[in-house]
Design an enzyme around this catalytic site. Structure first.
Site, PDB file in Angstrom:
ATOM      1  N   GLY A 245       0.898  -1.114  -0.039  1.00 10.40           N
ATOM      2  CA  GLY A 245      -0.145   0.230   0.184  1.00 10.40           C
ATOM      3  C   GLY A 245       0.705   1.324  -0.127  1.00 10.40           C
ATOM      4  N   PRO A 280       4.847  -5.122  -0.001  1.00 13.16           N
ATOM      5  CG  PRO A 280       7.025  -4.431   0.156  1.00 13.16           C
ATOM      6  CD  PRO A 280       6.031  -5.435   0.805  1.00 13.16           C
ATOM      7  N   GLY A 281       4.411  -3.577  -3.150  1.00 14.09           N
ATOM      8  CA  GLY A 281       4.501  -3.749  -4.543  1.00 14.09           C
ATOM      9  C   GLY A 281       5.017  -2.486  -5.254  1.00 14.09           C
ATOM     10  NE  ARG A 319      -0.974   3.183 -11.300  1.00 13.80           N
ATOM     11  CZ  ARG A 319      -0.967   4.485 -11.000  1.00 13.80           C
ATOM     12  NH1 ARG A 319      -0.292   5.289 -11.662  1.00 13.80           N
ATOM     13  NH2 ARG A 319      -1.583   4.740  -9.790  1.00 13.80           N
ATOM     14  CB  CYS A 349     -10.762   4.812 -31.796  1.00 11.43           C
ATOM     15  SG  CYS A 349     -12.249   5.850 -32.271  1.00 11.43           S
TER      16      CYS A 349
HETATM   17  C1  LIG Z   1      -3.215  -8.290  -0.927  1.00  6.86           C
HETATM   18  C2  LIG Z   1      -2.184  -7.289  -1.701  1.00  6.86           C
HETATM   19  N1  LIG Z   1      -1.165  -7.099  -1.182  1.00  6.86           N
HETATM   20  C3  LIG Z   1      -0.415  -6.334  -1.641  1.00  6.86           C
HETATM   21  C4  LIG Z   1      -0.416  -5.389  -2.831  1.00  6.86           C
HETATM   22  C5  LIG Z   1       0.702  -4.466  -3.068  1.00  6.86           C
HETATM   23  O1  LIG Z   1       0.252  -3.037  -2.986  1.00  6.86           O
HETATM   24  P1  LIG Z   1       0.925  -2.089  -3.294  1.00  6.86           P
HETATM   25  O2  LIG Z   1       1.773  -2.258  -4.588  1.00  6.86           O
HETATM   26  O3  LIG Z   1       0.180  -0.987  -3.174  1.00  6.86           O
HETATM   27  O4  LIG Z   1       2.177  -1.992  -2.290  1.00  6.86           O
HETATM   28  C6  LIG Z   1      -1.955  -5.707  -3.494  1.00  6.86           C
HETATM   29  C7  LIG Z   1      -2.137  -4.554  -4.263  1.00  6.86           C
HETATM   30  O5  LIG Z   1      -3.286  -4.238  -4.665  1.00  6.86           O
HETATM   31  C8  LIG Z   1      -2.690  -6.427  -2.750  1.00  6.86           C
HETATM   32  O6  LIG Z   1      -3.999  -6.704  -3.298  1.00  6.86           O
END
Ligand SMILES: Cc1ncc(COP(=O)(O)O)c(C=O)c1O
Length: 419
Positions: A245, A280-281, A319, A349
């Site tokens: 998040g 984290p992503g 996005r 389009c």
């Molecule tokens: C269950 C879960 N974990 C982790 C993430 C990674 O979130 P972020 O990229 O915001 O750190 C997500 C993304 O929506 C998710 O659904």
């Protein structure tokens, strides 16, 4: 520069944008456009900063594959000690191919199918984050049929507003994720008595692109309170999983630093005797990538504005169309001249196919390159082949050199599945 400030890996070398010293124009001329370019050093730096910031507590970082699941990116993160967070059996399989062991993988997702649960249980993943009482029943049944106990956590819906875009807010009562927090304690008592289940954690993921730490801190406190109550019930958890998040600075506003994040969440968890797990992503890979596109047309729009039409749009980077998300766009080699208003638009389009609306840009001509910043997360993984547009290639820059880590899809690849 203080360690806490993000280091940018995309800088101008003699006015031309480069990734860690490698000119984007050199990459584009060989790999073509559109092309994703990632800085390996940026990913390493982001991971190490977060890992160091969390030193105050036993912790485990499980990178969320959904942000960017290119094998090269996954191998890089695995080498740093990261685990994986998979949201489908496809992501589990890709994680395994990248070298993660089942015990390194947490399995999340609101709609896991029977086949997916069977595979996750048979593999013995580190934990399955269960989303509902019904899913716990199904995991229990699968595990008993296999003669094993599945390690489970319950995803908690804490009803906390992350103050992010509503499409990526997932911890509110009205969203479909998790179990309402007040129902979790009795559910754990039930789980603890099941032959096919071993409860090991609590999980929450309240949303993505979170720029205010207060909701994350409150989530940590809510999960810590729950873990204590469960301990009183005789259920000792191994970990508390706060999900992902953490937001990044797409616009110029500063994002919370890794240290600020740690200060917001670690105190609640530190003395619980459990591991703090996070997923984290975006924060690990988002700023590490740009999408390089070429201008294919420039035409006059209303009120003196120009439309700068790119060879890349919502098919490569969804996005902006999906969330009206902002991505900074800059010419790779700006031409001299006054900046003027423009919309950077894609080739489809669809009136939502806008990469950047109401921007100021120096003069741009057909054939010029632009870089779309902070495209390393939820870029290539959300891409589509709409309009029969092949998926863009991906390039990793490392140690002063670059290599193609995914080639451009071809039309032959696209039709190969058709019978
Ligand atoms: C269950 C879960 N974990 C982790 C993430 C990674 O979130 P972020 O990229 O915001 O750190 C997500 C993304 O929506 C998710 O659904």
């Amino acid at each position: 520069m203080p360690e806490s400030l993000p280091v940018t890996h995309f800088r101008r070398v003699q006015s031309t944008l480069a990734c860690d010293g490698v000119p984007l124009s050199a990459i584009a001329s060989q790999a073509g456009t559109p092309v994703y370019v990632y800085s390996a050093e940026a990913i390493r730096g982001a991971y190490r900063r977060l890992d160091a910031a969390l030193q105050g507590a036993p912790h485990a970082i499980h990178y969320a594959l959904k942000a960017n699941s290119s094998l090269a990116v996954l191998r890089l993160l695995r080498a740093l000690g990261s685990g994986a967070d998979a949201n489908s059996v496809g992501e589990i399989d890709v994680a395994l191919r990248a070298g993660f062991a089942p015990a390194d993988i947490v399995f999340s997702g609101v709609g896991k199918t029977g086949d997916e649960l069977e595979r996750a249980v048979a593999l013995g993943v580190k934990v399955i984050n269960a989303e509902s009482p019904g899913e716990l029943d199904r995991i229990d049944a699968v595990a008993r049929a296999c003669g094993v106990r599945a390690r489970v956590a319950i995803r908690v819906n804490p009803d906390i507003d992350p103050h992010s875009h509503r499409h990526i807010s997932t911890g509110l009562r009205e969203s479909q994720f998790g179990v309402p927090i007040e129902l979790v304690r009795p559910l754990f008592r039930d789980v603890a008595g099941r032959a096919g289940l071993t409860p090991v954690g609590v999980h929450a993921h309240i949303g993505s692109q979170i720029m205010s730490l207060d909701p994350l801190g409150r989530t940590a406190s809510a999960l810590a309170r729950l873990a204590r109550e469960l301990r009183d019930d005789g259920i000792r958890l191994e970990h508390v999983d706060l999900g992902g998040g953490l937001g990044i600075a797409y616009e110029q506003a500063p994002a919370p630093t890794a240290e600020e994040y740690a200060a917001a969440v670690v105190p609640a968890i530190r003395d619980l005797g459990v591991t703090l797990l996070i997923e984290p992503g975006r924060v690990l890979v988002g700023p590490a990538g740009v999408l390089v596109a070429r201008v294919v047309d420039v035409k006059a729009g209303p009120h003196g504005k120009r439309f700068v039409v790119l060879d890349s749009g919502m098919t490569e980077l969804l996005r902006p169309a999906l969330y009206a998300a902002y991505h900074r766009v800059e010419p790779v080699a700006p031409r001299p001249g006054l900046s003027a208003p423009c919309d950077y638009v894609g080739p489809l389009c669809e009136s939502s196919d806008v990469v950047g609306r109401d921007r100021l840009a120096s003069p741009l001509e057909v054939g010029d390159l632009v870089a779309v910043f902070d495209a390393g997360a939820y870029g290539s993984t959300m891409a589509s082949t709409y309009n029969r547009r092949p998926l863009a290639p991906e390039v990793l820059v490392d140690d002063g050199d670059w290599r193609l880590v995914r080639r451009r899809q071809t039309i032959a690849d696209l039709v190969a599945l058709e019978v």
